[in-house]
Design a protein around this motif. Structure first.
Motif, PDB file in Angstrom:
ATOM      1  N   VAL A 289     -14.466  26.574  51.106  1.00 28.36           N
ATOM      2  CA  VAL A 289     -15.391  27.715  51.147  1.00 28.36           C
ATOM      3  C   VAL A 289     -16.144  27.714  52.473  1.00 28.36           C
ATOM      4  N   GLU A 290     -16.285  28.894  53.059  1.00 30.07           N
ATOM      5  CA  GLU A 290     -17.079  29.062  54.278  1.00 30.07           C
ATOM      6  C   GLU A 290     -18.453  29.643  53.932  1.00 30.07           C
ATOM      7  N   CYS A 291     -19.425  29.286  54.737  1.00 27.80           N
ATOM      8  CA  CYS A 291     -20.760  29.858  54.594  1.00 27.80           C
ATOM      9  C   CYS A 291     -20.734  31.305  55.073  1.00 27.80           C
ATOM     10  N   GLY A 292     -21.244  32.222  54.253  1.00 22.60           N
ATOM     11  CA  GLY A 292     -21.255  33.631  54.621  1.00 22.60           C
ATOM     12  C   GLY A 292     -22.260  33.976  55.697  1.00 22.60           C
ATOM     13  N   HIS A 293     -23.188  33.066  55.987  1.00 21.01           N
ATOM     14  CA  HIS A 293     -24.198  33.324  57.018  1.00 21.01           C
ATOM     15  C   HIS A 293     -23.689  32.988  58.415  1.00 21.01           C
ATOM     16  N   CYS A 312     -24.066  24.084  53.525  1.00 23.11           N
ATOM     17  CA  CYS A 312     -23.466  24.408  54.818  1.00 23.11           C
ATOM     18  C   CYS A 312     -23.606  23.215  55.759  1.00 23.11           C
ATOM     19  N   THR A 313     -22.573  22.964  56.557  1.00 19.83           N
ATOM     20  CA  THR A 313     -22.654  21.842  57.503  1.00 19.83           C
ATOM     21  C   THR A 313     -23.732  22.059  58.555  1.00 19.83           C
ATOM     22  N   GLY A 314     -24.052  23.324  58.848  1.00 18.62           N
ATOM     23  CA  GLY A 314     -25.088  23.620  59.835  1.00 18.62           C
ATOM     24  C   GLY A 314     -24.708  23.281  61.254  1.00 18.62           C
ATOM     25  N   TYR A 315     -23.378  23.246  61.535  1.00 21.82           N
ATOM     26  CA  TYR A 315     -22.948  22.885  62.880  1.00 21.82           C
ATOM     27  C   TYR A 315     -23.399  23.904  63.934  1.00 21.82           C
ATOM     28  N   LYS A 316     -23.639  25.142  63.490  1.00 26.79           N
ATOM     29  CA  LYS A 316     -24.050  26.183  64.447  1.00 26.79           C
ATOM     30  C   LYS A 316     -25.560  26.384  64.471  1.00 26.79           C
ATOM     31  N   GLY A 317     -26.284  25.443  63.878  1.00 32.99           N
ATOM     32  CA  GLY A 317     -27.731  25.562  63.836  1.00 32.99           C
ATOM     33  C   GLY A 317     -28.230  25.632  62.405  1.00 32.99           C
TER      34      GLY A 317
END
Length: 484
Positions: A289-293, A312-317
């Protein structure tokens, strides 16, 4: 549409054989082109381009297929593709999706089917089943190839391409075997001796091997330390080899002693034992599953020793999506799968359509088997006649043994091809019905499966799964999208 309008319509022809063997079984490129050209002439189409491939479709990326896709993207005047049948055009799902996005009218000549965006959903669904069956057929061929390799392994013969340090050669009985490469073999031996001292790292050994001239066979580039690591772990250099999860006693010449190889394993294990991390938990939905945000993946994590949460892994912030209990995700997925349900009358109709499709498939396999059996008999007659010549002294024993071995190997190949066609005959309908039953029982199966099987089932049925603000969205893969 009147005849004059049809005459102005342009079509692309696509033909393919998956191996040289099919050239001998009546599926040749010229035979397919002739069939499609006759069809185009009768239908009043102008043939704009012809495209062909002679290779397997196990992976997308065929030259002729790619050229056709590029041509269709450029040419707005040509929106028609003519092909013999489903498994000639695409034998993996990626090819299907690629063409589906181009809004084409595809004529499957032997199947008497025309598919376009305006086709009925029932026609598209049956076509989707055929694509999955075609993919399954090539998977079956791969299994048959693996069986042949397993037979060689059981005879002590390495069944694949020779690793660095060995060469593929023809053995005395006509079978392909491996023997030490006089140029590279001694370097392999040195690699094990250097590493076995415990004084060199894998990178050090790789550098020394490059200094001795160790390069890749095809590219001629110097070997990497990763390749040297693989060499040090490979049992084949001891004279034995690992294949399909088992160790076999090989008949080839070893490059290192078993004692030296085991010493290298001890050194390797000691160096890496502190760096090895074992995965502790197998979360059902991690990586699915991917985070929709933000588009990052959702991963599982255990809280308080027993509760599984996804975040969410939060790799993009920093991401605003809160933690979610696994039970919530499982409930949402179960709700999606519950939509895959046939009414009994619909299931019966689809099974009848599959039986009709199976009849066409069976006829083609039977024709191929008949031709293969004729070829087998022809070779046997040759062997028998040559044996008489040997008895009469017209040919020597050595020549007879060589040719007889060659023709018997060809007979073995023919027998395997016959078996493949017979297996495909028997499995086509059964596997199609199994696919339908899977769709019908997906919800119940999902609730009973362990985490890894749940993930496998969801990957088979769904794609593009996203989670946003507590809501799950996903797309059903074809042909399941016709049912949901």
């Amino acid at each position: 549409m009147n005849q004059n309008e049809r005459e102005r319509r342009h079509a692309a022809l696509y033909v393919r054989v998956s191996s040289r063997d099919q050239e001998k079984e009546g599926f040749s490129i010229p035979a397919q082109i002739k069939l499609l050209q006759c069809y185009a002439s009768e239908a009043g189409f102008n043939v704009a381009r012809e495209f062909s491939d002679v290779e397997t479709a196990k992976q997308a990326g065929r030259t002729g297929f790619n050229e056709m896709v590029a041509f269709l993207k450029r040419s707005s005047a040509c929106r028609i593709v003519l092909v013999e049948k489903t498994d000639r055009l695409y034998r993996n799902l990626k090819d299907w999706v690629t063409l589906d996005d181009l809004d084409l009218e595809i004529h499957f000549v032997k199947e008497n089917v025309i598919l376009s965006r305006d086709s009925r959903s029932s026609e598209k669904f049956i076509h989707g089943i055929k694509v999955l069956m075609a993919k399954n057929y090539i998977d079956n061929l791969s299994e048959e190839t693996k069986k042949g390799m397993l037979e060689k392994a059981e005879q002590g013969i390495w069944p694949s391409f020779a690793p660095l340090g060995y060469l593929n050669v023809e053995g005395p009985n006509g079978k392909r075997i491996i023997e030490p490469d006089p140029a590279v073999g001694p370097i392999i031996t040195r690699i094990f001796k250097w590493f076995g001292t415990g004084n060199y790292s894998v990178r050090d050994v790789a550098k020394k091997a490059r200094d001795y001239g160790l390069i890749f066979r095809k590219s001629k580039d110097p070997v990497s330390h990763a390749t040297v690591h693989k060499i040090l772990r490979s049992r084949i250099y001891t004279g034995d080899f690992d294949f399909d999860g088992k160790t076999y006693r090989g008949t080839h010449t070893p490059l290192v002693s078993i004692e030296l190889w085991e010493r290298a394993q001890e050194v390797m294990d000691h160096r890496f034992e502190k760096r090895h991390r074992k995965v502790k938990h197998d979360f059902a939905f991690s990586g699915l599953v991917e985070c929709g945000h933000c588009g990052c993946s959702l991963v599982g994590e255990i809280k308080k020793g027993r509760y599984i949460y996804y975040h969410c892994t939060g790799y993009k912030g920093k991401c605003p999506e809160p933690y979610t209990r696994e039970e919530v995700l499982e409930e949402r997925f179960a709700g999606l799968l519950k939509r895959l349900k046939f009414e009994p009358d619909v299931l019966a109709w689809v099974k009848d359509a599959l039986k009709q499709s199976h009849a066409d498939e069976k006829r083609e396999h039977d024709e191929a088997i008949e031709q293969l059996q004729a070829e087998y008999t022809r070779l046997q007659n040759r062997i028998d006649a040559m044996y008489v010549d040997k008895l009469d002294g017209r040919i020597g024993a050595a020549f007879f043994d060589h040719k007889a071995a060659e023709w018997r190997a060809e007979q073995d190949r023919i027998q395997r091809r016959i078996q493949q066609h017979q297996t495909a005959n028997q499995s086509y309908l059964d596997e199609g019905v199994q696919l339908l039953d899977l769709a019908n029982r997906a919800h119940d199966l999902f609730q009973k499966q362990p985490p890894n099987e749940k993930r496998r089932l969801l990957n088979f049925v769904l794609s593009n799964c996203t989670w946003k603000d507590g809501e799950l969205s996903a797309e059903f893969r074809q042909p399941f999208d016709m049912l949901a």
